[in-house]
Write a protein that holds these residues in place. Structure first.
Motif: not given
Ligand code: SAH
Length: 347
Positions: A88-112
């Motif tokens: 998944e990804g999240v797109l945030l809209s700001y006055e200066y443009g868009y910020t895209l939040c990107v994923s780097t793994q499917v799932g995660c093993r850090m366990g937070c």
């Protein structure tokens, strides 16, 4: 099969030459892939060459399968990967443009303990081209191209631990910053880590200009261990030392993320210890009231309490602010939407 978006311009040039094609084809392909196009959509390349490439390479590694828009304009995307996995990804809209939040793994093993991305562990790493393609497909969807980029900023804060997928993430940063491609400034890219100390040190020596964001979430090792298993491996002191090294090498101010969690890390005593820890180090503390995840039993604080905590830190001499919480109505926190989709599929 490899993903063609994994290739740098130099690698594409080598590929073209190895297939008896002129070197300039590489630039044509690279530029067009960075517009979010597939090989079939590139008009200035011979069809036979495209067919040859398609036998060896995947050229559409990511498809947007669902979009949700929140009341505040935040958009959430669900992407399908070529092997059927979902991120998944999240797109945030700001006055200066868009910020895209990107994923780097499917799932995660850090366990937070507070995070939805890690509920089912790590499925696999994303390749550099799969991380890049998230940016390319969304930029295209928004009507952007390399010259009029719609996405101006990137945060590596989707699912996964970027430094647990080190080589692919560093390659992604170089690809997304390539002058012949989408060319997003490194200074507009934030990499968020739960604090993998050796990799932070390595990153400091990559000669990159990205903003390092560290998910600290606690002022002591004892508290941190309750919510982040990685705290059993690296101490806060080691993390702060690595952050200092990063600052000294890159000149970029480090940001510490701190998700305020009721009764866990929100006391005035916590603020005091935090201030002693970071005194004199030009870092910024980003406070965010915990985004409650239904699978987890941790509780958030009120915005008023968050502002009070920020004021306490400021009085103690730290730079701190409360981050806007966005996309709460669309499961904006890490891994929440994917978790919901997986739940629906298994129902
Ligand atoms: N693995 C990386 C990046 C992914 S998470 C990291 O740990 O930094 C991006 C940020 O969102 C991190 O600061 C993470 O701790 C935070 N986060 C995850 N779940 C959250 C939640 N439920 N509420 C608030 N912040 C959360």
């Amino acid at each position: 099969m490899q993903i063609i978006q994994d290739l740098s311009l130099t690698e594409l040039e080598e590929l073209c030459l190895s297939l008896n094609q002129p070197k300039f084809r590489a630039k044509q392909i690279f530029e067009n892939l960075h517009l979010g196009k597939t090989l079939d959509e590139i008009s200035n390349i011979p069809k036979t060459f495209k067919e040859e490439l398609k036998k060896e390479y995947i050229d559409n590694p990511i498809t947007i399968i669902d979009t949700k828009t929140g009341k505040d304009g935040t958009q959430k995307f669900l992407y399908k990967l070529y092997d059927g996995d979902i991120i998944e990804g999240v797109l945030l809209s700001y006055e200066y443009g868009y910020t895209l939040c990107v994923s780097t793994q499917v799932g995660c093993r850090m366990g937070c303990k507070f995070c939805a991305s890690t509920l089912n562990g790590l499925i696999r790493n994303l390749s550099s081209g799969e991380i890049l393609s998230q940016v390319l497909v969304v930029n295209r969807l928004l009507g952007g191209d390399s010259k009029t980029r719609k996405i101006t900023n990137i945060v590596l804060m989707g699912s996964g631990e970027p430094l647990d997928n080190y080589e692919n993430v560093v390659k992604f940063i170089r690809l997304v910053n390539a002058p012949e491609g989408i060319n997003i400034s490194q200074r507009n890219i934030s990499l968020s880590t739960c604090g993998l100390v050796p990799q932070i040190k390595k990153l400091a020596n990559e000669n990159l200009q990205v903003i390092l964001t560290i998910s600290l979430h606690a002022p002591t090792d004892e508290i941190r261990k309750q919510i982040m298993p990685i705290a059993n491996k690296y101490t806060i002191k080691q993390i702060v030392d690595a952050a200092k090294l990063y600052f000294n090498k890159t000149g970029r101010r480090v940001i510490f993320e701190y998700a305020l969690t009721k009764g866990v890390n929100d006391t005035p005593e916590c603020a005091k210890i935090l201030s002693q820890l970071l005194k004199g180090f030009p870092a910024h503390i980003n406070l965010i009231p915990l985004n409650e995840v239904k699978e987890r039993n941790l509780l958030t604080v009120t915005r008023k309490n968050a502002y009070n905590f920020a004021t306490t830190l400021q009085k103690l001499g730290l730079s701190a602010s409360v981050r806007r919480t966005m996309g709460e109505d669309i499961e904006g926190a890490c891994g929440q939407l994917r978790a919901k989709k997986l739940e629906e599929e298994s129902a």
